[in-house]
Design an enzyme around this catalytic site. Structure first.
Site, PDB file in Angstrom:
ATOM      1  N   TRP B 317      81.367 -45.107 -71.630  1.00  0.00           N
ATOM      2  CA  TRP B 317      80.661 -43.893 -71.193  1.00  0.00           C
ATOM      3  C   TRP B 317      81.183 -43.476 -69.820  1.00  0.00           C
ATOM      4  O   TRP B 317      81.273 -42.296 -69.497  1.00  0.00           O
ATOM      5  CB  TRP B 317      79.154 -44.156 -71.107  1.00  0.00           C
ATOM      6  CG  TRP B 317      78.367 -42.944 -70.730  1.00  0.00           C
ATOM      7  CD1 TRP B 317      77.858 -42.007 -71.577  1.00  0.00           C
ATOM      8  CD2 TRP B 317      78.010 -42.515 -69.408  1.00  0.00           C
ATOM      9  NE1 TRP B 317      77.207 -41.023 -70.870  1.00  0.00           N
ATOM     10  CE2 TRP B 317      77.288 -41.309 -69.539  1.00  0.00           C
ATOM     11  CE3 TRP B 317      78.220 -43.031 -68.129  1.00  0.00           C
ATOM     12  CZ2 TRP B 317      76.780 -40.616 -68.446  1.00  0.00           C
ATOM     13  CZ3 TRP B 317      77.727 -42.338 -67.040  1.00  0.00           C
ATOM     14  CH2 TRP B 317      77.014 -41.145 -67.195  1.00  0.00           C
ATOM     15  N   HIS B 318      81.567 -44.465 -69.000  1.00  0.00           N
ATOM     16  CA  HIS B 318      82.012 -44.180 -67.631  1.00  0.00           C
ATOM     17  C   HIS B 318      83.433 -43.677 -67.556  1.00  0.00           C
ATOM     18  O   HIS B 318      83.885 -43.261 -66.489  1.00  0.00           O
ATOM     19  CB  HIS B 318      81.856 -45.427 -66.748  1.00  0.00           C
ATOM     20  CG  HIS B 318      80.422 -45.733 -66.424  1.00  0.00           C
ATOM     21  ND1 HIS B 318      79.608 -46.417 -67.287  1.00  0.00           N
ATOM     22  CD2 HIS B 318      79.657 -45.421 -65.353  1.00  0.00           C
ATOM     23  CE1 HIS B 318      78.394 -46.524 -66.754  1.00  0.00           C
ATOM     24  NE2 HIS B 318      78.397 -45.929 -65.589  1.00  0.00           N
ATOM     25  N   GLY B 319      84.170 -43.754 -68.654  1.00  0.00           N
ATOM     26  CA  GLY B 319      85.526 -43.237 -68.629  1.00  0.00           C
ATOM     27  C   GLY B 319      86.297 -43.760 -69.824  1.00  0.00           C
ATOM     28  O   GLY B 319      86.030 -44.863 -70.310  1.00  0.00           O
TER      29      GLY B 319
END
Lengths: 357, 460
Positions: B317-319
């Site tokens: 989700w963060h990258g």
């Protein structure tokens, strides 16, 4: 009371914005030595996002008292322990250094250039000298803030000279590092003291006299051009109460004619002393091709200098020795300096640039 | 548009607030929707249509779900389609290049990358939208019939690009009805100024040191430690600063968003850390992934599998990168160990804090470096692969010790506890007002002066 505060929170920024739009724009910031974005420059396209960037930049650039605020911010930073402001190190006694680390240098490009110089020297047979100038922080490393990261001059010079065995490479680090006065306090260039120290090295490389560490000195007639110079590094650090530098040079004699990119210019362009970048006093700044002719020179010889701005203040030392000096600056011309060199049929070639360029 | 910009601070926010307060309540949401679309389009002129599409899809999905209430099969189909559209869009924009590189890497396929620019905030607003359709499906909230109110929720600019992830159920009531409250608006301004100060004065300044130290490579242990602490504080102040600004603007408008950070660096375990860090993301995953998968109700092996799924998803989700996946799995391992050891190993309080801080510090190195090799090198440096310290260490210590001290102080709740001791009254108000004005003014000056104003969430 809370409603008053809320109103202020809304009104104060609006007033600031209004003052930015309504007051006349400044197009140049003398202290920062750069052009500012004016309302007329906001022309970008909304879809590409250029308009948005322009507007943001406009608001920042035309913010009331921005240079004074920057100066105040940097003062506070210094008090809190910062040794680096806007890419300038603040060294001993407030001396400013351009911060250049190993990561910032394009070493491959420097070596590629050296290899091209080498093949020119080898193929043409013309004597080629190279004076890669150490940045102030490399020569005066003892004056940098303790432990400040800086590029490795010795390593770079070693690789550079190894890449051009047919070129006589002159190591200036020791003589320029001998005195802090060899570089300006507020500019990244060398002073006239530095020029003289380098000139002695250049002479000694030609077999004339000793270099400075050999105890050789030189006495010349000095011309003081100005005493109120705040250079490029001042504009980065913007600290109040920064002392001024004096720009000195050689009082040249003779009938010297200077042509810069086809137009005649003054050898010392005194009008530059009225402006912000006073280092431009030397031939009016950087040009692509500068031709200096001195019929009264000691020799009827031609020298080509492949250069950056360091050469501008060095060339006065050479006008007595060469009847024609051609200065080629790759960054300001369409062609390529090395390719063009042969067309001037030089008796000698000098590559004189800050090592990182 | 980002909050820490002259356009936002000097033009957008004051103009928006003035009109917002002057308008009658009936059209406040329409103004909020319009302003939010302008806010989004300012940075993403084209992708604003994606956002409008997302609003439309969700709006109609919600309406249809309530129309078919009781028809389980129809509702299930609707939910599946709606979730697929959202996750599909997120996947397409965020992960397609990652997947293509992975395929190229494993099979030498030589497929061309799409090179799509990631729509800013897509991960945040997609998760908000999903919470809405899932909650309507579950009957937790009723569908929003007013397209403008619904659009205002999805696109609401305060939390649009960097969270917190506000669930529809948390704001549904206030979308319909909220009154102006000077006290709440005042608190909102204070909160906004604190957030702005955290982002501009602390996070940006600390980030510059991290960038420099991490770019140099080959640093000794203490320099690496300084760099990693700088990044840890940068991302905390940046992220929690954005959340503070969002919560603050929300209050000025009459909304109440839930807290997103609770002094995470005071945590005594990684489990505790994740209850304090980006709370809205953790609770989203718990509510919509972990618990539906069975949570801890189906035995330990199944629980561990569930944790693995949640943390792999949290990571990416963060990258879209291997380091983010690895970062998520790193937490999965630590959390699983903590679950298994819970109640069996007793550590003194200080040891727990040190363990937590070191584990988090290492996690940030994995997070912030471009790939796993670079992360490995830097972690090696942190543990002495390049010696203990050198002259450069002293340089960085001298240059950022004041900043680090301020950062460490404000990453604990000490100042807040001191402020609580002040009796409420005029004196306290005056102190807070002065602090807010000072933070705002200093931040504005820094925004004007500085070329360095990174946006950390462009890969979220």
């Amino acid at each position: 009371m809370k409603k008053v505060f809320l109103s202020l929170f809304i009104i104060a920024p609006l007033l600031l914005a209004a003052s930015i739009f309504l007051l006349p724009d400044a197009s140049f910031s003398p202290d920062e030595n750069r052009m500012l974005k004016t309302a007329a420059d906001i022309r970008g396209d909304v879809l590409s996002g250029d308009f948005q960037t322009d507007l943001e930049k406009y608001l920042s650039d035309q913010f009331p008292m921005r240079a004074a605020l920057k100066s105040a911010e940097n003062t506070v930073r210094t008090v809190l322990g910062a040794n680096e402001l806007g890419g300038a190190y603040v060294g001993n006694g407030g001396r400013l250094f351009q911060k250049i680390t190993d990561e910032e240098i394009d070493k491959a490009a420097i070596i590629r250039f050296a290899e091209r110089v080498e093949s020119f020297a080898k193929e043409s047979g013309v004597p080629v000298y190279a004076m890669p100038v150490p940045s102030a922080g490399a020569a005066l490393d003892g004056e940098l803030p303790y432990g400040a990261p800086f590029y490795d001059f010795d390593g770079l010079l070693h690789e550079l000279s190894a890449a051009m065995p047919s070129v006589k490479t002159i190591n200036l680090k020791k003589s320029l590092g001998a005195s802090a006065d060899n570089y300006y306090l507020t500019d990244h260039h060398w002073t006239f003291d530095g020029v003289l120290a380098a000139y002695l090295e250049w002479k000694s490389a030609h077999g004339e006299g000793q270099n400075t560490s050999g105890g050789e000195t030189i006495t010349v007639e000095v011309l003081t051009l100005c005493e109120n110079f705040h250079g490029t590094l001042y504009s980065k650090a913007l600290l109040p109460q920064t002392p001024f530098d004096a720009i000195k040079t050689l009082a040249v004699k003779g009938n010297i004619k200077v042509t810069a990119d086809g137009a005649e210019v003054s050898f010392y362009d005194l009008s530059a002393l009225e402006g912000k970048d006073k280092y431009n006093v030397f031939q009016g700044g950087n040009h692509g091709i500068v031709i200096i002719e001195n019929p009264d020179a000691a020799n009827k010889r031609t020298l080509v200098i492949i250069k950056d701005s360091f050469a501008n203040s060095f060339v006065p030392m050479l006008v007595g020795d060469f009847s024609k000096i051609v200065m080629l600056d790759d960054r300001y011309m369409l062609g390529d300096a090395l390719t063009l060199t042969a067309s001037y049929a030089p008796d000698e070639v000098l590559v004189l640039k800050e090592i990182i360029n | 548009m980002v909050f820490s910009s002259a356009v936002f601070l000097l033009i957008f926010l004051p103009v928006f607030l003035t009109v917002y307060y002057l308008l009658p309540f009936k059209i406040k949401n329409a103004w909020l929707l319009l302003a939010s679309l302008v806010f989004y389009a300012w940075g993403e002129p084209v992708y604003v249509f994606l956002m409008m599409g997302s609003i439309a899809v969700n709006y109609f999905a919600g309406l249809l779900l309530s129309r078919f209430a009781g028809h389980r099969a129809a509702m299930r189909a609707l939910l599946t389609v709606s979730v697929a559209v959202h996750v599909g869009a997120l996947f397409f924009f965020k992960y397609s290049d990652f997947l293509i590189s992975a395929i190229n890497g494993s099979f030498g396929a030589g497929l061309r990358l799409m090179g799509l620019a990631l729509p800013i905030g897509i991960s945040f607003y997609t998760f908000q939208a999903l919470s809405y359709v899932i909650d309507v499906y579950r009957g937790k909230v009723s569908a929003q019939k007013n397209l403008i109110d619904f659009g205002a929720y999805i696109s609401m600019f305060p939390q649009l690009i960097a969270g917190p992830i506000v669930r529809y159920s948390d704001v549904a009531a206030r979308l319909r009805e909220r009154s102006f409250d000077a006290d709440r608006a005042f608190c909102g301004i204070l909160r906004f100024c604190v957030g702005l100060g955290k982002k501009v004065l602390l996070a940006n300044s600390l980030g510059a040191f991290w960038e420099e130290i991490s770019a140099a490579g080959g640093a000794p242990a203490m320099t690496t430690l300084i760099g990693a602490v700088c990044f840890s504080l940068q991302i905390y102040f940046d992220f929690s600063g954005y959340s503070d600004m969002a919560i603050g603007i929300g209050r000025m408008l009459g909304f109440e968003f839930s807290e997103n950070f609770n002094y995470p660096y005071m945590a005594k375990s990684i489990t505790d850390f994740w209850r304090r860090w980006h709370i809205s993301l953790g609770s989203w995953f718990r509510e919509y992934v972990y618990i539906p998968l069975g949570g801890s109700r189906k035995g330990l092996p199944r629980q561990i599998l569930n944790l693995l799924i949640v943390w792999a998803l949290t990571g990416i989700w963060h990258g879209a990168g291997w380091n983010f996946l690895f970062w998520g799995l790193y937490f999965f391992v630590l959390l699983t160990i903590e679950k298994i050891c819970a109640g069996r190993v007793r550590l003194p309080g200080a040891a727990k804090r040190i363990y937590t801080l070191v584990a988090v510090l290492v996690s940030w190195i994995i997070f912030a470096t471009p790939d796993i090799g670079a992360a490995g090198n830097m972690i090696g440096n942190l543990f002495g692969a390049n010696g203990f310290a050198n002259a450069g260490t002293l340089y960085y210590l001298r240059n950022c010790s004041v900043l680090l001290a301020i950062g460490l102080l404000f990453s604990t709740n000490i100042v807040r506890r001191l402020l609580r001791r002040l009796a409420p009254g005029k004196a306290k108000s005056a102190v807070l007002e002065c602090a807010a004005v000072l933070l705002y003014a200093l931040s504005l000056i820094m925004v004007i002066n500085s070329a360095y104003n990174p946006f950390l969430y462009f890969r979220f």
